[in-house]
Enzyme design. Structure first.
Site, PDB file in Angstrom:
ATOM      1  CD  GLN A   1      77.161  56.186  36.888  1.00 60.24           C
ATOM      2  OE1 GLN A   1      77.556  55.081  36.550  1.00 60.24           O
ATOM      3  NE2 GLN A   1      77.081  57.203  36.079  1.00 60.24           N
TER       4      GLN A   1
ATOM      5  N   GLY B   1      71.658  54.481  26.688  1.00 62.10           N
ATOM      6  CA  GLY B   1      73.031  54.596  26.183  1.00 62.10           C
ATOM      7  C   GLY B   1      73.417  56.063  26.086  1.00 62.10           C
TER       8      GLY B   1
ATOM      9  CD  GLU C   1      78.029  45.775  34.840  1.00 64.86           C
ATOM     10  OE1 GLU C   1      76.969  45.823  35.500  1.00 64.86           O
ATOM     11  OE2 GLU C   1      78.559  46.763  34.325  1.00 64.86           O
TER      12      GLU C   1
ATOM     13  CE1 TYR D   1      72.770  44.693  22.738  1.00 65.12           C
ATOM     14  CE2 TYR D   1      73.049  47.013  22.247  1.00 65.12           C
ATOM     15  CZ  TYR D   1      72.600  45.751  21.889  1.00 65.12           C
ATOM     16  OH  TYR D   1      71.961  45.567  20.688  1.00 65.12           O
TER      17      TYR D   1
ATOM     18  CE1 TYR E   1      73.356  57.004  35.112  1.00 65.80           C
ATOM     19  CE2 TYR E   1      70.963  57.088  34.948  1.00 65.80           C
ATOM     20  CZ  TYR E   1      72.180  56.682  34.451  1.00 65.80           C
ATOM     21  OH  TYR E   1      72.230  55.938  33.295  1.00 65.80           O
TER      22      TYR E   1
END
Ligand code: FAD
Length: 287
Positions: free
Chosen positions: A176, A108, A17, A49, A145
Site C-alpha cells: 500500500q 477487494g 499502474e 480490477y 500493508y
C-alpha cells in the site's frame, strides 16, 4: 515474462499502474494512456480490477493490449470478494488465453451493503491464490500493508495472515502507499523476521491532488507525515503547484529507496503518463 524473473535483476526498475475505465466508451482514452506509459519502458504495468468485478473485461482487454500489441509485461489485478469461484475461473481462463502470466491476487474491499462473506464466496485473498495456483502456471503477487490493514486490529496478526497468504503461493508483494520510508524499512524488517522471503515492492503514490489524498489516507489508515501535510496544505489549492510538489516528493522517496538497496519500485500512476514521465526524467541518470 514472469515478474519474479524481472525482479531477479539487481538494476533499479520502476513499474507503473493503470486503472480501467468504468464505461466501455472510455476504453480508447485508457488505451492511449497505456501507450504513453509503455513508451517509458517500465519493467511492467499493472492494471487494477474493479472491486465488484464489473470492469473485469476491461482489465483483461488492457493487459492483453500491453502484452500482445505493446510488448510490455502486464500484471492483471484480480479481486474475488464479490465473485464466485466459477466467475473467477472464467476470468483466469481468459487471462490465460491472452498469454497473461502475472496476476495480483486480491480480496477487494468488503461491499458496505453486503452480508459478508456471501455464501459460496471468498473470505480472504489466500483462498483466491490457492485457486489460481491450481488453474495454471501463473506468477502470483499479493498486497501488503506497512501500516497494517484497516480491518486488522493488531499488526502482528496482519503479518501472521500475510505469511499464510505468501505460503499459499505468492511470488512477490506490493505495498500500500506510504509517505514515510522509515515505515517501509520497519515493515520489511518485521516481514523478514517472520520468515517472509519474497520480494516486497514499495508502492509510491505521487500526490497531485491535496484534498483527495487526505480523504484517501483517512480511509486507508495511511499516515501523512507533517512534512507532507505542510506541502498538501500549502499547495493543495493550486493544481499545477501541487503536481510539481507531489512529483518532487515521490522522486525523493524513490531515490532514498534505491539508495537503501531497494531495486524495484512500483508507482501508483493513476492514468497520468505525464506524472510518470516527469518522475522518469528526474531519475534519468539513476535508472
Ligand atoms: P487479504 O489478504 O485477504 O486481507 C484482508 C484482511 O483479512 C486483512 O486485515 C488480513 O489481516 C485479514 N486476513 C487475511 N487472511 C486472514 C485469515 N486467514 N484469518 C483472519 N484474517 C485474515 N482493490 C481493488 O478493488 N482492486 C484493485 O485492483 C486493487 N489493487 C490493490 C493493489 C495493492 C498493491 C494494494 C495494497 C491494494 C489493492 N486493492 C485493490 C485494495 C484491496 O483489495 C483491499 O485493501 C482489501 O481490503 C484487502 O485485500 P487483500 O488482498 O490485501 O486481502
Amino acid at each position: 515474462m514472469k515478474i519474479i524473473d524481472i525482479l531477479s535483476d539487481k538494476k533499479p526498475h520502476i513499474s507503473l499502474e493503470i486503472f480501467p475505465p468504468k464505461t466501455d466508451a472510455a476504453i480508447d482514452s485508457v488505451l492511449n494512456v497505456t501507450k504513453e506509459m509503455a513508451k517509458l519502458s517500465p519493467s511492467f504495468v499493472s492494471v487494477t480490477y474493479g472491486a465488484g468485478g464489473g470492469t473485469s473485461k476491461n482489465t483483461v482487454r488492457i493487459v492483453s493490449h500491453l502484452q500482445n500489441d505493446l510488448h510490455v509485461t502486464p500484471l492483471a489485478h484480480l479481486t474475488c470478494v464479490s465473485s464466485t469461484p466459477d466467475e473467477v475461473k472464467e476470468v483466469v481462463k481468459s487471462l490465460k488465453e491472452n498469454g497473461i502470466e502475472n496476476i495480483l491476487a486480491l480480496r477487494g474491499d468488503i461491499p458496505k451493503d453486503a452480508q459478508y462473506p456471501l455464501p459460496n464466496h471468498y473470505r480472504y485473498a489466500s483462498e483466491l491464490i490457492s485457486q489460481i495456483k491450481d488453474l495454471g502456471d501463473f506468477c502470483i503477487g499479493a498486497a501488503c500493508y506497512p501500516e497494517g490493514h484497516t480491518e486488522c486490529v493488531h499488526k502482528a496478526d496482519d503479518i501472521k495472515n500475510l505469511k499464510h497468504k505468501v505460503e499459499c503461493g505468492v511470488s512477490f508483494l506490493t505495498t500500500q502507499m506510504f509517505f514515510d520510508n522509515a515505515i517501509f524499512y520497519n515493515f520489511l524488517y518485521r516481514v523478514r523476521d517472520v520468515g517472509i522471503t519474497v520480494p516486497v515492492l514499495p508502492g509510491i503514490m505521487p500526490v497531485t491532488n491535496g484534498s483527495q489524498i487526505k480523504r484517501i489516507c483517512e480511509l486507508s489508515g495511511t499516515v501523512l507525515p507533517s512534512r507532507f501535510r505542510a506541502i498538501a496544505d500549502h499547495f493543495g489549492d493550486t493544481p499545477k503547484a501541487m503536481e510539481q510538489a507531489g512529483i518532487a516528493y515521490a522522486t525523493e522517496q524513490i531515490i532514498d529507496l534505491f539508495a537503501n538497496g531497494i531495486n524495484h519500485i512500483h508507482i501508483y500512476t493513476m492514468n497520468k503518463p505525464e506524472v510518470a514521465s516527469a518522475i522518469f526524467k528526474n531519475l534519468s541518470e539513476i535508472l
